[in-house]
Motif scaffolding. Structure first.
Motif, PDB file in Angstrom:
ATOM      1  N   ARG A 162       1.339   8.227-120.415  1.00 37.79           N
ATOM      2  CA  ARG A 162       2.655   8.482-120.977  1.00 37.79           C
ATOM      3  C   ARG A 162       3.216   9.772-120.415  1.00 37.79           C
ATOM      4  O   ARG A 162       2.472  10.688-120.039  1.00 37.79           O
ATOM      5  CB  ARG A 162       2.576   8.597-122.508  1.00 37.79           C
ATOM      6  CG  ARG A 162       2.162   7.318-123.213  1.00 37.79           C
ATOM      7  CD  ARG A 162       2.289   7.488-124.719  1.00 37.79           C
ATOM      8  NE  ARG A 162       1.509   8.616-125.206  1.00 37.79           N
ATOM      9  CZ  ARG A 162       0.248   8.525-125.588  1.00 37.79           C
ATOM     10  NH1 ARG A 162      -0.382   7.370-125.524  1.00 37.79           N
ATOM     11  NH2 ARG A 162      -0.381   9.595-126.034  1.00 37.79           N
ATOM     12  N   SER A 163       4.541   9.876-120.391  1.00 35.56           N
ATOM     13  CA  SER A 163       5.188  11.095-119.918  1.00 35.56           C
ATOM     14  C   SER A 163       4.720  12.286-120.738  1.00 35.56           C
ATOM     15  O   SER A 163       4.716  12.250-121.967  1.00 35.56           O
ATOM     16  CB  SER A 163       6.710  10.954-120.041  1.00 35.56           C
ATOM     17  OG  SER A 163       7.349  12.134-119.602  1.00 35.56           O
ATOM     18  N   THR A 202       2.880   8.772-113.991  1.00 35.76           N
ATOM     19  CA  THR A 202       3.641   8.115-115.053  1.00 35.76           C
ATOM     20  C   THR A 202       4.539   7.052-114.415  1.00 35.76           C
ATOM     21  O   THR A 202       4.831   7.098-113.223  1.00 35.76           O
ATOM     22  CB  THR A 202       4.524   9.113-115.822  1.00 35.76           C
ATOM     23  OG1 THR A 202       5.454   9.729-114.913  1.00 35.76           O
ATOM     24  CG2 THR A 202       3.673  10.191-116.489  1.00 35.76           C
ATOM     25  N   SER A 208      -3.823   7.244-121.127  1.00 35.52           N
ATOM     26  CA  SER A 208      -3.809   8.393-122.028  1.00 35.52           C
ATOM     27  C   SER A 208      -4.280   8.024-123.428  1.00 35.52           C
ATOM     28  O   SER A 208      -4.426   8.890-124.289  1.00 35.52           O
ATOM     29  CB  SER A 208      -2.411   9.013-122.093  1.00 35.52           C
ATOM     30  OG  SER A 208      -1.428   8.035-122.356  1.00 35.52           O
TER      31      SER A 208
END
Length: 216
Positions: free
Chosen positions: A32-33, A50, A9
């Motif tokens: 990333r979340s 993730t 990301s």
């Protein structure tokens, strides 16, 4: 090849994913979340996922098993917590060993390594300032590199200069085992190209590779 890209990301990771898909690779993009990889399409060759705790080898297991290579593209501008990159690298190495995956490429930063003997006057003047201002960043990257150096895996560390979002030139300078003189800046697109170019290069296994923008 079947590739896992950690840090997908971020600016560099997104470009690596995009170019890997364009080259026909199968990619698992670890983001990333709440984030998404910028790469779309891939005709079923892209999986975006993730990992709850990237410092836990067991948590990394599902995105490591069955892959031909692991590509770690961390953002080095401002590590979020002390020891983070070293801990992630430690977990990644353990997960790779457990899964039988040997090829691992990691993006670091040029100031982690020594100045080349043919560095110019300007570079020699600026380098001490950068190393002092960003000492914590480079300490994080050095810890990450140390984990790889003792891993026993087929690792490669890429050390580019300052990264930009400019359009890539489609070429770059490289030096195996040291930094290129006048490292300067490097477009993320050209860094991503270098990552993919070096995947199958036996000359860079177990080595650091300095990268700089192509001149002219």
């Amino acid at each position: 090849m079947k590739l896992t890209v950690l840090g997908a990301s971020g600016g560099t990771g997104r470009e690596v994913v995009r170019q890997a898909l364009a080259a026909g690779h199968e990619v698992t993009a670890v983001v990333r979340s709440g984030a998404r990889s910028a790469a779309d399409g891939g005709r079923g060759r892209l999986a975006v996922t993730t990992v709850e705790d990237v410092t836990d080898p067991a948590a990394l297991g599902p995105v490591v098993r069955g892959r031909d290579a692991l590509l770690f593209c961390p953002g080095l501008e401002s590590p979020r917590s002390p020891g983070r990159l070293g801990a992630v690298a430690h977990a990644l190495v353990r997960a790779a060993r457990a899964a039988g995956v040997r090829r691992l490429l990691v993006v670091s930063s040029a100031p982690v390594g020594p100045l080349p003997p043919d560095e110019g006057v300007l570079g020699r003047a600026v380098s001490p300032v950068l190393r002092a201002v960003f000492k914590d960043v480079y300490a994080e990257a050095a810890a990450m590199e140390a984990e790889l150096a003792h891993s026993g895996l087929d690792w490669t560390v890429l050390r580019p200069g300052k990264l930009t979002n400019r359009r890539g030139k489609g070429r770059y300078r490289r030096r195996v085992g040291g930094n290129v003189p006048g490292t300067g800046t490097l477009a993320r697109a050209d860094l991503a190209r270098a990552v993919l170019d070096l995947l199958d290069d036996p000359a860079v296994r177990g080595r650091t590779v300095g990268l700089g923008s192509a001149r002219g």
